[in-house]
Design a protein around this motif. Structure first.
Motif: not given
Length: 434
Positions: A311-316
């Motif tokens: 759930g990496h924030p950039l990916a999310a």
């Protein structure tokens, strides 16, 4: 540095230092891609190619869509990374958007780094939930290149990588090259399901945790299952207390003209794996959409799995940007219309003109042309033919996806009617040149 020099520099660095997947390293010469927009990519010298590969069938929303780029940029300015044990708004918003698209009874998402570890963790969940070990999957499949995922894969890439336990394979429906002497889709479906039942019985139903299937096998040949097959697998799974995992890594999020490919087959799985199209691969991410019954298994019991970048924030943030834009712009509907009205009819017309095209299969923007040396015996064309065809298509301005004796026609879901017609003209000329 001059543009030609940049392409030369790109090639030199690649050949000197980059180790490529699924390749004999001395025998490849990758095309240098410097930029892209929508359905088009180009090198530093300005050579432009229609991207009818979507790279690895993942750039569903097209290259450099501003909504996704802006979402990543805004998140990068706010917070670039966090531990998976914390809560984050971008991650929560991404999960909510995904479960809102899933069937009723799915409320949780476990995020991974891509499709392979999505399947890996779905297998883990199934084994822990059922207390059983074996996983059944089909020959002619691809589920990823991690331990259990590659063992579940049905093609040649499994054989040098079989280190995981408890994997059993069976034949799925493929009427063009039927393993069951079938002559109609109905026969193929009935006999494939009978074969699967016999495999289950022979392996011992009480030992089988899950059946893992691509809703539509992608790399293996875009084999749309005959009517009733996936529903029949669901019935078999229910009969024997086996979980059904549907792999939507390649077929999900618009590729078939639906949010999920299984929506057209009267079936609801227990676990859904995804990656690729959920954010068009702008940042690596995948995951498992978990049915409520399986999620409840881990309410009081620790789930023994995790990833630093889950759930990496950039990916999310890229998921939020991509799914919102796809809904706002009708991108899934465009893929369905293109497949029904333009791409499907155009490919079938090509097959009528070129006997080398033995079969056309697909839906949405997810199609395969199976090429044969003899339309009667259906002998596959030689690898050299595919190599020559791929080279000719690129020379004519199209970036193809080739696998075995097939050309997969898999443009981004944002492709226009005119772009499809231009691509069809390129395919036509290249097949004529054969």
């Amino acid at each position: 540095m001059a543009t030609d020099d940049l392409d030369t520099r790109t090639r030199e660095l690649d050949r000197a230092h980059v180790f490529h997947s699924w390749s004999a390293q001395a025998l490849i010469d990758p095309f240098p891609i410097a930029g892209g927009s929508g359905t088009t990519v180009w090198d530093h010298a300005g050579t432009r190619l229609l991207d009818f590969s979507s790279q690895l069938v993942n750039v569903n929303i097209g290259h450099q869509h501003p909504a996704v780029v802006d979402a990543i940029t805004a998140q990068a300015e706010l917070l670039t990374t966090i531990a998976p044990s914390t809560a984050n708004l971008a991650r929560g918003e991404a999960a909510k958007r995904i479960v809102d698209l899933a069937p009723d009874g799915f409320s949780k998402v476990f995020f991974t780094n891509g499709g392979a570890d999505a399947n890996e963790n779905a297998i883990r969940m199934a084994r822990l939930h059922t207390g059983r070990d074996k996983v059944l999957s089909r020959y002619r499949s691809y589920h990823g290149n991690t331990g259990a995922a590659i063992a579940a894969t049905g093609d040649w890439r499994r054989i040098p990588n079989e280190y995981a336990r408890g994997h059993v394979h069976f034949f799925g429906p493929y009427l063009y090259r039927s393993e069951f002497w079938a002559t109609t889709p109905e026969e193929e479906c009935e006999r494939a399901l009978h074969h699967l039942r016999r495999v289950i019985e022979a392996e011992g139903p009480a030992t089988i945790a899950a059946i893992l299937l691509e809703s539509i096998p992608g790399t293996a040949g875009i084999m749309v299952p005959p009517p009733g097959y996936l529903a029949g697998v669901r019935r078999l799974a229910d009969e024997y207390g086996i979980l059904l995992i549907l792999d939507e890594v390649m077929s999900g999020f618009g590729r078939t003209g639906r949010w999920f490919a299984f929506e057209g087959h009267d079936v609801v799985p227990d676990l859904i794996t995804f990656a690729k199209g959920v954010n068009s691969g702008y940042v690596p991410i995948g995951g498992v959409i978990i049915s409520d019954a399986i999620a409840a298994t881990f309410d009081e019991r620790v789930f023994p799995g995790g990833l630093t970048y889950s759930g990496h924030p950039l990916a999310a943030a890229s998921i939020v940007g991509a799914l919102d834009a796809m809904q706002d712009e009708g991108i899934v509907e465009n893929a369905r219309r293109i497949g029904e009205d333009v791409l499907g009819p155009g490919l079938r017309a090509l097959a009528e003109r070129h006997p080398v095209i033995g079969e056309v299969r697909g839906e949405g923007v997810f199609w395969a042309l199976e090429l044969v040396a003899d339309p009667v015996t259906r002998e596959p064309v030689a690898p050299a033919v595919i190599g020559a065809l791929k080279k000719d298509l690129m020379a004519r301005g199209l970036l193809p996806f080739a696998a075995d004796n097939r050309i997969h026609v898999v443009p981004p879901c944002v492709v226009t009617d005119d772009e499809v017609r231009r691509a069809l003209d390129i395919y036509d000329a290249a097949f004529a040149a054969l």
